[in-house]
Design a protein around this motif. Structure first.
Motif, PDB file in Angstrom:
ATOM      1  N   VAL A 122      40.352  40.424  46.895  1.00 51.04           N
ATOM      2  CA  VAL A 122      41.198  39.933  45.810  1.00 51.04           C
ATOM      3  C   VAL A 122      42.613  40.481  45.969  1.00 51.04           C
ATOM      4  N   MET A 123      43.586  39.606  45.771  1.00 54.34           N
ATOM      5  CA  MET A 123      44.988  40.009  45.815  1.00 54.34           C
ATOM      6  C   MET A 123      45.610  39.767  44.437  1.00 54.34           C
ATOM      7  N   LEU A 124      45.748  40.834  43.645  1.00 55.60           N
ATOM      8  CA  LEU A 124      46.372  40.739  42.332  1.00 55.60           C
ATOM      9  C   LEU A 124      47.892  40.722  42.486  1.00 55.60           C
ATOM     10  N   PRO A 125      48.624  40.276  41.451  1.00 54.69           N
ATOM     11  CA  PRO A 125      50.087  40.226  41.550  1.00 54.69           C
ATOM     12  C   PRO A 125      50.680  41.610  41.795  1.00 54.69           C
ATOM     13  N   GLN A 126      51.870  41.623  42.386  1.00 56.88           N
ATOM     14  CA  GLN A 126      52.585  42.875  42.566  1.00 56.88           C
ATOM     15  C   GLN A 126      52.893  43.480  41.196  1.00 56.88           C
ATOM     16  N   GLY A 127      52.762  44.778  41.111  1.00 55.38           N
ATOM     17  CA  GLY A 127      52.960  45.445  39.833  1.00 55.38           C
ATOM     18  C   GLY A 127      51.692  45.662  39.054  1.00 55.38           C
ATOM     19  N   CYS A 128      50.556  45.166  39.568  1.00 57.24           N
ATOM     20  CA  CYS A 128      49.261  45.367  38.921  1.00 57.24           C
ATOM     21  C   CYS A 128      48.490  46.429  39.706  1.00 57.24           C
ATOM     22  N   SER A 129      48.096  47.473  39.039  1.00 55.00           N
ATOM     23  CA  SER A 129      47.373  48.572  39.683  1.00 55.00           C
ATOM     24  C   SER A 129      46.027  48.780  38.999  1.00 55.00           C
ATOM     25  N   PRO A 130      44.985  49.179  39.744  1.00 57.65           N
ATOM     26  CA  PRO A 130      43.650  49.349  39.150  1.00 57.65           C
ATOM     27  C   PRO A 130      43.609  50.536  38.192  1.00 57.65           C
ATOM     28  N   LEU A 131      42.855  50.352  37.108  1.00 62.07           N
ATOM     29  CA  LEU A 131      42.613  51.433  36.143  1.00 62.07           C
ATOM     30  C   LEU A 131      41.238  52.054  36.341  1.00 62.07           C
ATOM     31  N   SER A 132      40.355  51.348  37.040  1.00 59.59           N
ATOM     32  CA  SER A 132      39.001  51.851  37.277  1.00 59.59           C
ATOM     33  C   SER A 132      38.517  51.347  38.617  1.00 59.59           C
ATOM     34  N   ALA A 133      37.543  52.038  39.191  1.00 63.77           N
ATOM     35  CA  ALA A 133      36.945  51.607  40.455  1.00 63.77           C
ATOM     36  C   ALA A 133      35.995  50.439  40.204  1.00 63.77           C
ATOM     37  N   PRO A 134      35.856  49.515  41.160  1.00 68.43           N
ATOM     38  CA  PRO A 134      34.933  48.387  40.990  1.00 68.43           C
ATOM     39  C   PRO A 134      33.486  48.855  40.813  1.00 68.43           C
ATOM     40  N   VAL A 135      32.795  48.260  39.850  1.00 70.65           N
ATOM     41  CA  VAL A 135      31.377  48.538  39.604  1.00 70.65           C
ATOM     42  C   VAL A 135      30.587  47.321  40.080  1.00 70.65           C
ATOM     43  N   ALA A 136      29.645  47.536  40.997  1.00 65.70           N
ATOM     44  CA  ALA A 136      28.896  46.441  41.605  1.00 65.70           C
ATOM     45  C   ALA A 136      27.579  46.214  40.874  1.00 65.70           C
ATOM     46  N   SER A 137      27.179  44.949  40.810  1.00 64.29           N
ATOM     47  CA  SER A 137      25.877  44.562  40.261  1.00 64.29           C
ATOM     48  C   SER A 137      25.457  43.278  40.952  1.00 64.29           C
TER      49      SER A 137
ATOM     50  N   LEU B  85      31.465  42.279  41.278  1.00 63.67           N
ATOM     51  CA  LEU B  85      32.285  43.482  41.155  1.00 63.67           C
ATOM     52  C   LEU B  85      33.173  43.335  39.928  1.00 63.67           C
ATOM     53  N   ARG B  86      33.183  44.369  39.098  1.00 60.48           N
ATOM     54  CA  ARG B  86      33.995  44.365  37.873  1.00 60.48           C
ATOM     55  C   ARG B  86      34.889  45.601  37.849  1.00 60.48           C
ATOM     56  N   TRP B  87      36.151  45.400  37.497  1.00 54.02           N
ATOM     57  CA  TRP B  87      37.054  46.525  37.302  1.00 54.02           C
ATOM     58  C   TRP B  87      38.196  46.124  36.378  1.00 54.02           C
ATOM     59  N   ARG B  88      38.991  47.106  35.971  1.00 56.98           N
ATOM     60  CA  ARG B  88      40.129  46.877  35.082  1.00 56.98           C
ATOM     61  C   ARG B  88      41.404  47.217  35.828  1.00 56.98           C
ATOM     62  N   ALA B  89      42.482  46.504  35.486  1.00 55.45           N
ATOM     63  CA  ALA B  89      43.786  46.745  36.095  1.00 55.45           C
ATOM     64  C   ALA B  89      44.859  46.623  35.033  1.00 55.45           C
ATOM     65  N   GLN B  90      46.017  47.169  35.325  1.00 56.79           N
ATOM     66  CA  GLN B  90      47.154  47.135  34.402  1.00 56.79           C
ATOM     67  C   GLN B  90      48.349  46.526  35.119  1.00 56.79           C
ATOM     68  N   CYS B  91      48.990  45.546  34.478  1.00 54.68           N
ATOM     69  CA  CYS B  91      50.170  44.899  35.053  1.00 54.68           C
ATOM     70  C   CYS B  91      51.419  45.315  34.277  1.00 54.68           C
ATOM     71  N   GLU B  92      52.444  45.677  35.009  1.00 56.75           N
ATOM     72  CA  GLU B  92      53.675  46.173  34.400  1.00 56.75           C
ATOM     73  C   GLU B  92      54.808  45.166  34.462  1.00 56.75           C
ATOM     74  N   ASN B  93      54.536  43.961  34.927  1.00 53.12           N
ATOM     75  CA  ASN B  93      55.624  43.004  35.148  1.00 53.12           C
ATOM     76  C   ASN B  93      55.721  41.938  34.069  1.00 53.12           C
ATOM     77  N   GLY B  94      55.131  42.168  32.918  1.00 54.52           N
ATOM     78  CA  GLY B  94      55.296  41.241  31.795  1.00 54.52           C
ATOM     79  C   GLY B  94      54.306  40.104  31.739  1.00 54.52           C
ATOM     80  N   GLY B  95      53.143  40.219  32.370  1.00 54.33           N
ATOM     81  CA  GLY B  95      52.114  39.190  32.263  1.00 54.33           C
ATOM     82  C   GLY B  95      51.896  38.446  33.562  1.00 54.33           C
ATOM     83  N   LEU B  96      50.867  37.573  33.538  1.00 54.77           N
ATOM     84  CA  LEU B  96      50.471  36.871  34.755  1.00 54.77           C
ATOM     85  C   LEU B  96      51.224  35.562  34.968  1.00 54.77           C
ATOM     86  N   VAL B  97      51.838  35.006  33.931  1.00 57.27           N
ATOM     87  CA  VAL B  97      52.535  33.728  34.078  1.00 57.27           C
ATOM     88  C   VAL B  97      53.661  33.872  35.097  1.00 57.27           C
ATOM     89  N   GLY B  98      53.667  32.980  36.080  1.00 50.90           N
ATOM     90  CA  GLY B  98      54.666  33.026  37.138  1.00 50.90           C
ATOM     91  C   GLY B  98      54.302  33.933  38.299  1.00 50.90           C
TER      92      GLY B  98
END
Length: 324
Positions: A45-60, A74-87
């Motif tokens: 998976v390639m998330l947008p630039q500025g998005c960093s993981p908050l937790s390690a992926p949990v597999a099931s 695989l489930r995990w959480r991430a935080q984006c600092e660039n004002g949202g995913l639009v664009g």
């Protein structure tokens, strides 16, 4: 048969990337892969630039057993600092190497659901300002088209119908009846009205192909069977089973909550276009063979019946043993 290890009948099994965005910019990421795609360099998976993981992926494990439908989630959480995913661009790396697709679902913080299909040629997607409903129709139409063309069991059944039914008008109504049958159960199964285990359905689909092959060996014997007299009734009945097989692939992919009728229609139209392409190619090949200056030997003419029947027997045995 002794040398064969497996015959793939439903290779359409794309990955699923689902992202839920909160107003605070937190992302809940779900990445589902077929088990067959997890070995070695699996797609990433390639998330947008500025998005960093908050937790390690949990597999099931999702799905039952180790066969078709078995997936790793695989489930995990991430935080984006660039004002949202639009664009922003979201993508999956490694689709070309794995020869697979990935379905992308993005639940935006404003309540919209944006959906796309990531392919080897287009592995990234830019989240638009507004959702395009025609894109949903296009993507699911392509998925349906790919599914029917990559499913040899369904294509062999259609091939058998074309060989069995004589006359263009009679063939038209037979193919239409098959379409009507699988359209009904496809919709009912995907919408959750009908729930049938996958393995028995797949075994019965193989049995329908064997029945058609047996009828082909009886054709021209002087006395018509009820299937040869009423091929449309057989095609509709067997189409109900094939629709459940189509639904298995579509259920794994999922439908967008805000465009279920559109996605379902697109998938069904894609199946029909692939089916019509198959019929056209078979009729064109038959016309070309009739133009040969030398008539084909009788043994050659009966060859397709036994090829179809042999593959059908193999699938019946393979899929029946898979249930135990």
């Amino acid at each position: 048969m002794g040398a064969a290890s497996t015959v793939v009948a439903h290779p359409l099994d794309p990955a699923l990337l689902e992202i839920r965005e909160s107003p605070a910019g937190t992302l809940e990421v779900l990445w589902q892969l077929p088990v067959s795609q997890t070995a070695g360099d699996a797609p990433r998976v390639m998330l947008p630039q500025g998005c960093s993981p908050l937790s390690a992926p949990v597999a099931s494990r999702a799905g039952a057993g180790a066969g078709a439908g078995s997936r790793i989630a695989l489930r995990w959480r991430a935080q984006c600092e660039n004002g949202g995913l639009v664009g922003s661009d979201i993508g999956v790396d490694g689709l070309r190497e794995r020869r697979t697709d990935a379905l992308l679902r993005v639940h935006l913080a404003d309540g919209r659901l944006v959906q796309a299909v990531l392919r080897a040629a287009t592995p990234t997607f830019t989240v638009p300002e507004s959702a395009a409903r025609l894109a949903v129709l296009r993507d699911y139409l392509l998925l349906g088209f790919e599914h029917i063309l990559s499913g040899p069991d369904h294509l062999l059944f259609v091939f058998g119908l074309v060989l069995l039914v004589h006359g263009y008008r009679r063939l038209f109504w037979t193919i239409t009846a098959f379409t009507a049958g699988h359209s009904v159960t496809l919709a009912l199964a995907v919408l959750g009205v009908v729930k049938v285990p996958a393995y028995p359905v797949e075994a019965l689909i193989a049995l329908t192909i064997l029945v058609v092959a047996v009828e082909l060996t009886r054709a021209g014997g002087g006395r018509e069977t009820w299937i040869q007299r009423f091929p449309w009734a057989m095609a509709f009945t067997f189409g109900l089973l094939h629709g459940l097989g189509f639904a298995g692939a579509l259920t794994e992919i999922g439908l967008p909550a805000n465009a279920i009728p559109l996605a379902l229609a697109g998938f069904n139209i894609g199946i029909e276009l692939g089916q019509l392409l198959c019929v056209a190619l078979i009729l064109a090949a038959a016309a070309a063979l009739r133009r040969l200056p030398v008539p084909l030997p009788t043994a050659i003419r009966s060859l397709p019946s036994y090829v179809i029947g042999s593959l059908a027997v193999f699938w019946v045995l393979e899929r029946t043993t898979a249930m135990f």
